[in-house]
Design an enzyme around this catalytic site. Structure first.
Site, short mmCIF file in Angstrom:
data_model
loop_
_atom_site.label_atom_id
_atom_site.label_comp_id
_atom_site.label_asym_id
_atom_site.label_seq_id
_atom_site.Cartn_x
_atom_site.Cartn_y
_atom_site.Cartn_z
CD GLU A 165 39.50 30.39 42.37
OE1 GLU A 165 39.79 31.18 41.45
OE2 GLU A 165 39.51 30.70 43.57
CG ASP A 205 36.30 34.52 49.65
OD1 ASP A 205 36.25 33.42 50.24
OD2 ASP A 205 37.37 35.01 49.26
C1 DGY Z 1 41.13 36.01 48.91
O1 DGY Z 1 42.11 36.70 49.18
O2 DGY Z 1 40.36 36.26 47.98
C2 DGY Z 1 40.88 34.81 49.65
O3 DGY Z 1 39.74 34.13 49.25
C3 DGY Z 1 40.94 34.98 51.12
O4 DGY Z 1 40.86 33.73 51.69
#
Ligand code: DGY
Length: 424
Positions: free
Chosen positions: A385, A161
């Site tokens: 994670e 992200d």
């Molecule tokens: C989030 O909502 O942070 C996710 O990574 C989107 O895929």
């Protein structure tokens, strides 16, 4: 300290606990729906102790496939107000309420691996999935190429992200019209470990653009300022596509088209070599400008099937720079941020793909070093994670599905080289 056996049991229990009946959430709370590549890894994890459940996971994922072949990055099987942005923001009308972008297509590679566990049980199910996988890959080849490398049209499509790879392209977007919204992610996880508001505004702005364009790819090709060729997407699709061709051959299918895509993607993958930093790098498809990033995505070259060791100099340098590997962004860069999601932390799931590729390329010592480093992180910090590469502390969501899955499939060492090397 617990021994391997206990960790295996804990990993299986996380997969079971995150199972919502036919699909698995990445982690309770933060990510309460079905995410595309998380789900493929969940299937991989399940395949080691419940093969039927593994196939079901993939079938549920493909139940959300769009008519144009795209497999969305989130499937909203149920209403859950704890996640933002939900289906109302995305405004998509597929068979299952969903997001409007895709995610790294690891599925075909994982399907091949799962099928190999038991050819007889998998035969009927792989025959059903095969044309769906081909349609998905065709969608990438139709809508996502730049000089034959695979582009992302939203940072969430990359799965990485807030990687610094996207900074320059995102900063060209004026997101003032995006308005107020309530972020749920920073209620579940420490905000220092999550993307910053500047990035998040642009994530929402891009969703608004997609929704207002009816998620019409031809229109978005003209209108979307965010189009970046990504090494992770490119190496992952390249790998998945040659795995899909191998499946197709065994099923007696004509795979000429798939083989052509593999050749094309190989050219595309090589086009992502940035000579200025001597690394695989992301490239803005509109401006042609490099991101200038050595990231964990750069090290997926071996997984993608490239057989040169150009990236080893960076690997060796980064091994000296931090004690836990491989950080998601170069620790010698001023954009490195040890805790902030994809700007520094170590991701066991990425290490697994990198390590599998290294083993296949004969880099056994490097792969073993990576496996041991990853195992130490999990043994100390649990199935988180991601992890801080500077002190090894755990970060992000807890009891994470894909961390548990890759523990079982690669990190623990029980299903390592022997299990994957013959797929290269
Ligand atoms: C989030 O909502 O942070 C996710 O990574 C989107 O895929």
């Amino acid at each position: 300290m617990l021994d391997h056996r206990d960790f295996d049991a804990e990993a299986r229990s996380i997969l079971r606990r995150n199972d919502r009946g036919g699909y698995t959430v990445p982690t309770a709370g933060l990510y309460p729906h079905q995410w595309n590549w998380d789900s493929a890894f969940a299937a991989l994890g399940f395949s080691l102790f419940d093969l039927n459940r593994a196939w079901t996971e993939l079938e549920t994922l493909f139940s959300g496939q769009w008519q144009n072949g795209m497999v969305p990055h989130i499937l909203f099987h149920q209403q859950d107000d704890g996640y933002f942005p939900g289906p109302d923001v995305w405004g998509c009308n597929g068979a299952v309420p969903s997001s409007g972008v895709s995610q790294p297509p690891v599925a075909a590679t994982i399907v091949r691996r799962i099928w190999d566990n038991d050819r007889r049980i998998g035969e009927e199910r792989i025959r059903e999935l095969y044309p769906k996988l081909v349609a998905w890959h065709r969608w990438f080849m139709t809508w996502r190429l730049d000089r034959d490398a695979v582009c992302v049209t939203h940072p969430w499509e990359a799965g990485r992200d807030n990687a610094p790879d996207w900074d320059d392209t995102l900063s060209g977007i004026d997101a003032t019209g995006v308005g107020e919204y309530l972020r749920r992610d920073i209620m579940a996880v420490d905000p220092d470990m999550r993307p910053q508001k500047h990035d998040y505004d642009r994530y929402i702005w891009l969703i608004n653009l997609g929704r207002d364009s009816g998620w019409d790819e031809a229109r978005l090709l003209e209108r979307n300022p965010f189009r970046v060729a990504d090494p992770a997407m490119t190496f992952i699709l390249l790998r998945a596509n040659s795995d899909l061709a191998a499946i197709g051959r065994e099923l007696g299918k004509d795979v000429v088209e798939l083989d052509e895509w593999t050749d094309q993607l190989t050219v595309g993958a090589k086009s992502l070599w940035n000579p200025e930093i001597e690394s695989y790098d992301s490239r803005d498809a509109h401006s042609g400008k490099w991101s200038g990033c050595v990231s964990n995505a750069s090290f997926l070259c071996w997984y993608g099937g490239l057989r040169n060791n150009n990236m080893l100099q960076h690997f060796n340098r980064i091994m000296q720079a931090v004690p836990y590997w491989i950080p998601s962004h170069d620790p010698d860069s001023d954009r490195f941020d040890r805790l902030r999601y994809w700007r520094g932390p170590v991701w066991p799931v990425m290490n697994t793909l990198i390590g599998i590729g290294m083993e296949e390329a004969g880099l056994d010592d490097e792969a073993q070093t990576l496996r041991e480093s990853t195992a130490e992180l999990v043994r100390t910090g649990g199935f988180s994670e991601y992890f801080d590469p500077c002190d090894g502390s755990s970060a992000g969501g807890k009891d994470f599905t894909w961390t548990a899955a890759v523990w079982l499939a690669w990190v623990s060492g029980k299903n390592g080289k022997g299990g994957w090397a013959r797929y290269s």
